[in-house]
Design an enzyme around this catalytic site. Structure first.
Site, PDB file in Angstrom:
ATOM      1  N   GLY A  30      -5.490   6.735   0.145  1.00 11.88           N
ATOM      2  CA  GLY A  30      -5.436   7.390   1.548  1.00 11.88           C
ATOM      3  C   GLY A  30      -3.742   8.012   1.358  1.00 11.88           C
ATOM      4  N   TYR A  89     -14.843   6.180   1.914  1.00 15.07           N
ATOM      5  CA  TYR A  89     -15.120   7.749   1.411  1.00 15.07           C
ATOM      6  C   TYR A  89     -15.605   7.540   0.000  1.00 15.07           C
ATOM      7  CZ  TYR A  89     -10.793   8.385  -1.340  1.00 15.07           C
ATOM      8  OH  TYR A  89      -9.799   8.299  -2.201  1.00 15.07           O
ATOM      9  N   TRP A 103     -16.843   7.924   6.123  1.00 17.79           N
ATOM     10  CA  TRP A 103     -17.247   7.046   7.080  1.00 17.79           C
ATOM     11  C   TRP A 103     -15.953   6.465   7.651  1.00 17.79           C
ATOM     12  CZ3 TRP A 103     -19.608   7.921   2.385  1.00 17.79           C
ATOM     13  CH2 TRP A 103     -21.160   8.210   2.585  1.00 17.79           C
ATOM     14  N   LYS A 226       5.568  22.604  -0.676  1.00 11.49           N
ATOM     15  CA  LYS A 226       4.779  22.257  -2.035  1.00 11.49           C
ATOM     16  C   LYS A 226       3.790  23.654  -1.995  1.00 11.49           C
ATOM     17  CE  LYS A 226       4.007  18.525  -0.147  1.00 11.49           C
ATOM     18  NZ  LYS A 226       3.183  17.148   0.383  1.00 11.49           N
ATOM     19  N   ALA A 258      -2.063  15.035  -5.502  1.00  8.84           N
ATOM     20  CA  ALA A 258      -1.012  15.734  -6.260  1.00  8.84           C
ATOM     21  C   ALA A 258       0.153  15.968  -5.209  1.00  8.84           C
ATOM     22  CB  ALA A 258      -1.318  17.339  -6.770  1.00  8.84           C
ATOM     23  N   ASP A 260       0.659  13.960  -2.626  1.00  7.10           N
ATOM     24  CA  ASP A 260       1.044  12.558  -2.265  1.00  7.10           C
ATOM     25  C   ASP A 260       1.904  11.891  -3.253  1.00  7.10           C
ATOM     26  OD1 ASP A 260      -0.821  12.882  -0.091  1.00  7.10           O
ATOM     27  OD2 ASP A 260      -2.148  11.657  -1.276  1.00  7.10           O
TER      28      ASP A 260
HETATM   29  P1  ADP Z   1      -1.273  19.073  -1.852  1.00  9.33           P
HETATM   30  O1  ADP Z   1      -2.033  18.331  -2.966  1.00  9.33           O
HETATM   31  O2  ADP Z   1      -0.568  18.472  -0.933  1.00  9.33           O
HETATM   32  O3  ADP Z   1      -2.006  20.516  -1.481  1.00  9.33           O
HETATM   33  P2  ADP Z   1       0.064  21.014  -3.580  1.00  9.33           P
HETATM   34  O4  ADP Z   1      -1.414  21.438  -4.457  1.00  9.33           O
HETATM   35  O5  ADP Z   1       1.091  21.973  -3.325  1.00  9.33           O
HETATM   36  O6  ADP Z   1      -0.067  19.844  -2.865  1.00  9.33           O
HETATM   37  O7  ADP Z   1       0.551  20.103  -5.172  1.00  9.33           O
HETATM   38  C1  ADP Z   1       1.950  19.147  -4.781  1.00  9.33           C
HETATM   39  C2  ADP Z   1       2.723  19.252  -6.304  1.00  9.33           C
HETATM   40  O8  ADP Z   1       1.713  18.890  -7.342  1.00  9.33           O
HETATM   41  C3  ADP Z   1       3.161  20.520  -6.524  1.00  9.33           C
HETATM   42  O9  ADP Z   1       4.336  20.809  -5.981  1.00  9.33           O
HETATM   43  C4  ADP Z   1       3.110  20.678  -8.152  1.00  9.33           C
HETATM   44  O10 ADP Z   1       4.278  19.924  -8.455  1.00  9.33           O
HETATM   45  C5  ADP Z   1       1.951  19.723  -8.548  1.00  9.33           C
HETATM   46  N1  ADP Z   1       0.988  20.398  -8.818  1.00  9.33           N
HETATM   47  C6  ADP Z   1      -0.310  20.904  -8.246  1.00  9.33           C
HETATM   48  N2  ADP Z   1      -1.081  21.741  -8.769  1.00  9.33           N
HETATM   49  C7  ADP Z   1      -0.581  21.924  -9.880  1.00  9.33           C
HETATM   50  C8  ADP Z   1      -0.871  22.559 -11.171  1.00  9.33           C
HETATM   51  N3  ADP Z   1      -2.094  23.342 -11.308  1.00  9.33           N
HETATM   52  N4  ADP Z   1       0.000  22.531 -12.251  1.00  9.33           N
HETATM   53  C9  ADP Z   1       1.091  21.971 -12.372  1.00  9.33           C
HETATM   54  N5  ADP Z   1       1.582  21.247 -10.988  1.00  9.33           N
HETATM   55  C10 ADP Z   1       0.815  21.011 -10.065  1.00  9.33           C
END
Ligand code: ADP
Length: 307
Positions: A30, A89, A103, A226, A258, A260
């Site tokens: 979560g 989930y 759920w 982010k 990513a 979190d």
């Molecule tokens: P969330 O998962 O909350 O949508 P993001 O997609 O912005 O957040 O990703 C959070 C962090 O994970 C980014 O700031 C980056 O450091 C890393 N990240 C996400 N996707 C990638 C990627 N394709 N390649 C490298 N780093 C990534």
């Protein structure tokens, strides 16, 4: 600076495909729990990380608590409610694409903010408090008020109150209430950690600068936006706005958690007194490791070279 960390929200039972179709493995995850898990991985043992949620008295609730403790996350502030069980989930994998079924409409976690004295104790014992838009989305309006009162008090007392809007329209009963409650959450926070794709989609921000200005306008001191593979933009009070790139990843396996893991790793380092830019570069390395593995919670051994 970071002291004791308290993350507040819902941890669910996770069912993920285990090899062949119709065979599932069980886990727990979560958003705010994932952040607690990653903060724990990178903090010295002397620093406490706790989770505040509510669980039932059933076997699965007890197993979930044992899992949290096993991961080093304290459960002393978890409420127990009779006759409720954890949310669940299931992750579906179809031709490499993931989708989720939930759920959670009657999950015990909805009762996490029902006791104001309990909330006050937990918040009072902590120095950094982390919550999200998902935490707010699962609560009834009066519980949102109780939680935001407690968090505003913490902010006014000089604690670090961290909010990730994590905007999930499916969890809300209307767009207007969703946007208004997310903005109220931001007003209670000192550090905002939004994802730009959510903010542009739901608040209509044309740029990261607009996201920063909107949250600054609500009185938030620090904002970390982010933006997936592009990186993060840091706007800390009294400092110039800075950009920190993401760490390159050749093959993304699963982007679950990513954001979190970025939040948890960032807070571990920032809380230890590291500059925001250095903490963000570290967190980008951790998130890059996490998305090269399946599932929300990647074992410590697979993260070591990020540290
Ligand atoms: P969330 O998962 O909350 O949508 P993001 O997609 O912005 O957040 O990703 C959070 C962090 O994970 C980014 O700031 C980056 O450091 C890393 N990240 C996400 N996707 C990638 C990627 N394709 N390649 C490298 N780093 C990534």
């Amino acid at each position: 600076m970071g002291g004791r960390i308290l993350c507040i929200g819902e941890c669910m039972v996770e069912l993920k495909q285990a090899g062949q179709a119709d065979l599932f493995g069980k886990g727990y995850a979560g958003d705010t729990f994932n952040a607690a898990y990653y903060a724990r991985q990178f903090l010295p043992a002397s620093r406490k990380v706790d989770y505040l949620t509510a669980v039932g008295t059933d076997l699965v609730s007890r197993e979930m608590l044992a899992f949290m403790e096993g991961a080093g996350v304290g459960t002393g502030f978890v409420r127990t409610v009779e006759d409720r069980i954890p949310g669940l989930y299931m992750i579906h994998l179809e031709k490499g694409e993931r989708s989720f079924s939930y759920w959670r409409s009657a999950s015990a976690a909805k009762a996490l903010a029902d006791d104001p004295a309990h909330l006050a104790r937990a918040v009072g014992a902590s120095d950094t408090i982390v919550f999200s838009g998902i935490t707010l989305a699962i609560l009834a309006p009066d519980a949102v008020d109780r939680l935001l009162d407690a968090l505003s008090g913490a902010r006014d007392a000089g604690k670090l109150v961290v909010f990730d809007p994590n905007i999930r329209p499916r969890l809300w009963d209307g767009r207007a209430r969703m946007l208004e409650t997310i903005s109220r959450g931001a007003r209670a926070a000192t550090l905002l950690m939004p994802s730009f794709d959510d903010e542009t989609r739901h608040f209509g921000d044309a740029s990261i600068a607009e996201t920063i200005a909107r949250y600054r306008g609500l009185g938030v001191a620090h904002v970390v936006v982010k933006d997936g593979e592009k990186g993060v933009t840091l706007a800390f009070e009294g400092k110039e706005t800075r950009f920190v790139p993401a760490a390159p990843v050749a093959r993304v396996v699963d982007t679950t958690s990513a954001g979190d893991s970025f939040n948890g790793a960032f807070l571990a380092r920032y809380g230890e007194g590291e500059a925001p830019e250095a903490a963000a570069a570290f967190a980008a390395n951790v998130a890059a490791r996490v998305i090269q593995h399946h599932g929300a919670l990647v074992p410590r051994e697979s993260l070591v070279d990020a540290a």
